[in-house]
Design a protein around this motif. Structure first.
Motif, short mmCIF file in Angstrom:
data_model
loop_
_atom_site.label_atom_id
_atom_site.label_comp_id
_atom_site.label_asym_id
_atom_site.label_seq_id
_atom_site.Cartn_x
_atom_site.Cartn_y
_atom_site.Cartn_z
N VAL A 180 96.82 53.54 57.42
CA VAL A 180 96.51 52.39 56.79
C VAL A 180 96.52 51.28 57.76
N GLN A 181 95.52 50.60 58.11
CA GLN A 181 95.66 49.68 59.27
C GLN A 181 96.74 48.53 58.94
N GLY A 182 97.37 47.90 60.19
CA GLY A 182 98.30 47.09 60.12
C GLY A 182 98.52 46.44 61.36
N ARG B 42 104.19 61.33 43.77
CA ARG B 42 105.09 60.94 44.89
C ARG B 42 104.45 60.19 46.12
N TRP B 43 103.55 60.62 46.67
CA TRP B 43 102.75 60.25 47.91
C TRP B 43 102.43 58.55 47.51
N ILE B 44 101.59 58.38 46.50
CA ILE B 44 101.21 57.01 45.90
C ILE B 44 102.52 56.11 46.03
N LEU B 45 103.54 56.65 45.56
CA LEU B 45 104.78 55.91 45.28
C LEU B 45 105.43 55.33 46.58
N MET B 46 105.31 56.26 47.46
CA MET B 46 106.03 56.17 48.79
C MET B 46 104.82 55.29 49.55
N CYS B 47 103.70 55.38 49.27
CA CYS B 47 102.74 54.34 49.98
C CYS B 47 102.72 53.26 49.50
N HIS B 48 103.24 52.93 48.02
CA HIS B 48 103.29 51.80 47.17
C HIS B 48 104.60 50.99 47.85
N SER C 221 95.02 51.30 50.49
CA SER C 221 93.59 52.05 51.13
C SER C 221 94.06 53.39 51.39
N LEU C 222 93.67 54.08 50.34
CA LEU C 222 94.03 55.63 50.70
C LEU C 222 92.68 56.46 50.52
N THR C 223 92.21 57.13 51.42
CA THR C 223 90.93 57.83 51.26
C THR C 223 91.31 59.12 50.83
N HIS C 224 90.25 60.15 50.34
CA HIS C 224 90.64 61.25 49.77
C HIS C 224 90.65 62.41 51.06
N GLU C 225 90.21 61.94 52.27
CA GLU C 225 90.60 62.75 53.23
C GLU C 225 92.02 62.69 53.53
N PHE C 226 92.62 61.57 53.77
CA PHE C 226 94.06 61.10 53.88
C PHE C 226 94.79 61.81 52.84
N ARG D 222 86.42 54.18 45.56
CA ARG D 222 86.34 54.72 46.81
C ARG D 222 87.15 54.23 47.98
N GLY D 223 87.83 54.93 48.62
CA GLY D 223 88.75 54.48 49.56
C GLY D 223 89.98 53.50 49.27
N MET D 224 90.52 53.47 47.86
CA MET D 224 91.29 52.51 47.13
C MET D 224 91.88 53.07 46.15
N ILE D 225 93.29 52.90 45.79
CA ILE D 225 93.93 53.36 44.86
C ILE D 225 94.82 52.16 44.19
N ILE D 226 94.75 51.84 43.02
CA ILE D 226 95.16 50.68 42.29
C ILE D 226 96.60 50.96 41.51
N VAL D 227 97.78 50.82 41.80
CA VAL D 227 98.81 51.27 40.68
C VAL D 227 98.78 50.35 39.62
N ARG D 228 98.75 50.96 38.72
CA ARG D 228 98.67 50.24 37.35
C ARG D 228 100.02 50.15 36.64
N ASP D 229 100.63 51.17 36.59
CA ASP D 229 102.06 51.19 35.81
C ASP D 229 103.09 51.90 36.75
N ARG D 230 103.66 51.10 37.42
CA ARG D 230 104.70 51.81 38.58
C ARG D 230 105.65 52.54 37.79
N PRO D 231 106.43 51.92 36.90
CA PRO D 231 107.47 52.62 36.13
C PRO D 231 106.92 54.05 35.58
N ALA D 232 105.93 53.96 34.77
CA ALA D 232 105.37 55.20 34.33
C ALA D 232 104.87 56.40 35.43
N LEU D 233 104.60 55.80 36.55
CA LEU D 233 104.12 56.77 37.75
C LEU D 233 105.43 57.29 38.21
N GLU D 234 106.41 56.81 38.36
CA GLU D 234 107.80 57.02 38.58
C GLU D 234 108.34 58.20 37.65
#
Length: 238
Positions: free
Chosen positions: A100-102, A155-161, A170-175, A204-216
């Protein structure tokens, strides 16, 4: 170049340095853009620079001689690379690059090694980070062995979040396929599971976290142990 103020930096390791250590390293730090795909270090080669990201997410990937690969760790403003510099190990067998660019700072590895030799507090701080990173890798191996792909994706989405401002990542399917060491169709299926539970929204190329506590809660014990170890050694980085 303007002076770099410690109170203005976002990288947690730079923020945690003693004023003396920061003053010594800041004199050699250079701001750099870190675009997606930028190679931070190559396998089995001594890196010319060490990097301290301010934003973005970097990926640590292990590759087999036959070309199989899997992600074994990530870091962003919580860390630095390469760990081999801190350990005085010369190089490591991993491919480390921006997913993810920075942006961030870089310093010559030779200069950083010299500072580490002169400054015990700095060496201790970065050594604690290397310990936290090794724990993350260990729990990644455990998760790959015992958790279902849906939990591993959570887990990985939470770590990126954790390493991202806001809820859009910004997470692609390839990543994600590299993260999970699975084929892309399996990634799509796992994303649909999380979307169906209204935990995330994926486009496409994007994940949006909607409910962080429920994801955990969904990730259960796949997430949290390496984060607790980082906190124990270095404190919060959000």
């Amino acid at each position: 170049m303007a002076d770099i103020r410690q109170t203005a930096v976002r990288n947690n390791l730079l923020r945690l340095m003693s004023p003396t250590s920061f003053s010594a390293i800041a004199a050699h730090l250079k701001p750099v853009d870190l675009p997606r795909g930028f190679e931070l270090s190559e396998p089995h080669e001594a890196a010319e620079y060490a990097y301290f990201p301010e934003t973005g997410i970097a990926s640590i990937v292990a590759r087999s001689p036959q070309g199989q690969h899997a992600e074994i760790g990530i870091f962003g403003r919580d860390g630095m690379t390469p760990a081999a510099v801190v350990l005085d190990a010369g190089s490591d067998p991993f491919s480390i690059f921006m997913q993810v660019q920075g942006d961030g700072f870089r310093i010559s590895t030779e200069l950083l090694k010299s500072l580490l030799d002169q400054d015990g507090d700095l060496k201790n701080l970065l050594g604690r980070y290397v310990q936290a990173l090794s724990v993350q890798g260990a729990f990644t191996s455990l998760s790959n062995a015992v958790h279902h792909i849906d939990e591993r994706l959570a887990r990985w989405i939470l770590m990126c979040h954790d390493r991202t401002d806001g809820d859009e990542i910004s997470l692609t399917h390839e990543f994600l396929s590299i993260m999970l060491a699975v084929r892309r169709p399996s990634v799509t299926t796992a994303l649909h599971v999380l979307e169906g539970r209204k935990l995330i929204y994926s486009e496409r190329g994007m994940i949006i976290v909607r409910d962080r506590p429920a994801l955990e809660q969904f990730a259960a014990d796949a997430y949290g142990e390496s984060e607790r170890e980082y906190f124990r050694l270095l404190g919060p980085y959000n």
